[in-house]
Design an enzyme around this catalytic site. Structure first.
Site, PDB file in Angstrom:
ATOM      1  N   SER A 185       4.794  -1.006  -1.773  1.00  0.00           N
ATOM      2  CA  SER A 185       4.211  -2.419  -1.851  1.00  0.00           C
ATOM      3  C   SER A 185       5.870  -3.296  -2.855  1.00  0.00           C
ATOM      4  O   SER A 185       6.443  -3.458  -2.114  1.00  0.00           O
ATOM      5  CB  SER A 185       2.768  -2.149  -2.864  1.00  0.00           C
ATOM      6  N   ASP A 212       2.803   0.495   2.802  1.00  0.00           N
ATOM      7  CA  ASP A 212       1.550  -0.010   2.598  1.00  0.00           C
ATOM      8  C   ASP A 212       1.685  -1.838   2.329  1.00  0.00           C
ATOM      9  O   ASP A 212       1.594  -1.986   1.323  1.00  0.00           O
ATOM     10  CB  ASP A 212       0.367   0.775   2.149  1.00  0.00           C
ATOM     11  N   HIS A 343      -4.535   2.714  -0.502  1.00  0.00           N
ATOM     12  CA  HIS A 343      -2.934   1.684  -1.118  1.00  0.00           C
ATOM     13  C   HIS A 343      -2.066   2.820  -1.118  1.00  0.00           C
ATOM     14  O   HIS A 343      -0.772   2.786  -1.231  1.00  0.00           O
ATOM     15  CB  HIS A 343      -3.179   0.745  -1.668  1.00  0.00           C
TER      16      HIS A 343
END
Length: 377
Positions: A185, A212, A343
């Site tokens: 991220s 992700d 996530h």
């Protein structure tokens, strides 16, 4: 709507425990590893919507559940040290398992916002085992996270911190191992921006791996982040409660990983008030709001222009933005999708994601000079 945002919204109906903090016993030079918080922005696992919660001291609170007791990080990394970076005014916590061979590779990992270097604990052990020690793993706590110092979280600061930590650990480029940069991220933006700087400094970079995050989906989710953050509890009464909350709300889906990583995203509140939880977030994500947009803007173009092999690993079927779609059709990067995870895909399925990373490393680490690597244009 991004897969991450949909997941966070679905957590609204999850049962909310009373509080959330955590900490686990640290290495011999530390009392305890301090806690990191929330998920990378935008991300799933941000918890249910705002709900009235009572913190009355008269209410009997359950004892910590031993099934969620913290796990020591020494099970996953060979060492944990504080790296002093005078040029950055930073003392940075680094977790490291070196390769067993002089010509090995090291995957250098950067976590997402609110997490810590120990979010890579389980996958680090998997990688070391799968490669029989040929590939090491180094994971750090960014400033204002985990055990590292506090400070500015602007993207330029994070990138300079990351590159200077790498240079401090591997000071001699001639003797430094080959590096494979991995970022989750927010950390994906950091490693993508750091890659050209490390190449310019004559480090060998076998590839960049972004976990992700897609620029378009990330930016689309930002307007909803404050309402999602309102859903999070302000704190917890024990590390066990923090771990249990993350598992109950499916912010994390792997109990082993939660038991080692979650205690580092919380810290003792040091408040005597009965209205304040015993443990609070190490990195309150709302305080990082001024930096959110800068973390993700330009991510796709920078990823596609990294002069090394490129891999994007997504949870579920998160869509690519236009720039990445075109890049994929042109064969500019490798794409892998991991099913059945949230996530925090590298924590939820460390074995599956490790297999993807190890395969990527094997295909690109020993490429003959002059031959293009996977993802290179």
């Amino acid at each position: 709507m991004s897969d991450l945002y949909r997941s966070a919204m679905s957590a609204r109906l999850a049962k909310l425990p009373a509080t959330l903090p955590g900490q686990y016993e640290g290495e011999d030079d530390d009392e305890e590893e301090s806690g990191d918080s929330l998920g990378s922005l935008p991300g799933r696992g941000l918890g249910p919507p705002a709900m009235p919660r009572s913190h009355a001291s008269t209410k009997t609170k359950p004892a910590p559940n031993p099934a969620f007791a913290p796990i020591n990080a020494s099970t996953f990394f060979a060492e944990a040290v504080m790296v002093e970076v005078p040029s950055r005014g930073l003392d940075c916590r680094v977790y490291y398992t070196p390769p067993k061979f002089a010509n090995g590779t090291v995957m250098v990992c950067h976590h997402g916002a609110g997490y810590s270097g120990l979010s890579f604990a389980c996958i680090a052990k998997e990688i070391a085992d799968m490669t029989q020690g040929q590939c090491g793993v180094m994971s750090l706590d960014a400033r204002r996270h985990g055990d590292s110092d506090d400070g500015d979280l602007s993207i330029d600061v994070l990138v300079q911190d990351f590159t200077e930590v790498v240079k401090s650990v591997f000071a001699d480029t001639a003797k430094a191992p080959t590096l494979l940069l991995v970022g989750h991220s927010m950390g994906g933006s950091v490693i993508v921006r750091s890659c050209p700087m490390l190449l310019e400094a004559n480090y060998r970079v076998a590839g960049v791996v972004v976990l992700d995050v897609v620029e378009g989906s990330a930016l689309d989710a930002l307007p909803h982040m404050h309402s999602l953050l309102n859903a999070r509890p302000d704190g917890f009464d024990s590390p066990e409660e923090a771990i249990e909350w993350h598992l109950n709300t499916k912010a994390l889906r792997n109990a082993n990983s939660a038991r080692v990583s979650i205690p580092t995203i919380i810290k003792p509140s040091e408040s005597q008030s009965p209205l304040v939880s015993k443990y609070i977030w190490r990195t309150p994500l709302r305080s990082t709001a001024p930096y959110w947009r800068s973390w993700f803007e330009g991510l796709s173009s920078r990823f596609l222009t990294c002069r090394t092999a490129r891999l994007l690993v997504l949870a579920g079927t998160d869509r690519l933005d236009k720039e990445l779609m075109i890049g994929q059709m042109q064969g500019k990067f490798q794409l892998a999708v991991v099913p059945g995870v949230g996530h925090m895909l590298h924590e939820d399925d460390p074995t599956g994601v490790a297999e993807i990373l190890v395969e990527f490393w094997r295909r690109n680490e020993r490429v003959v000079v002059g031959v293009k690597k996977v993802g290179e244009s």
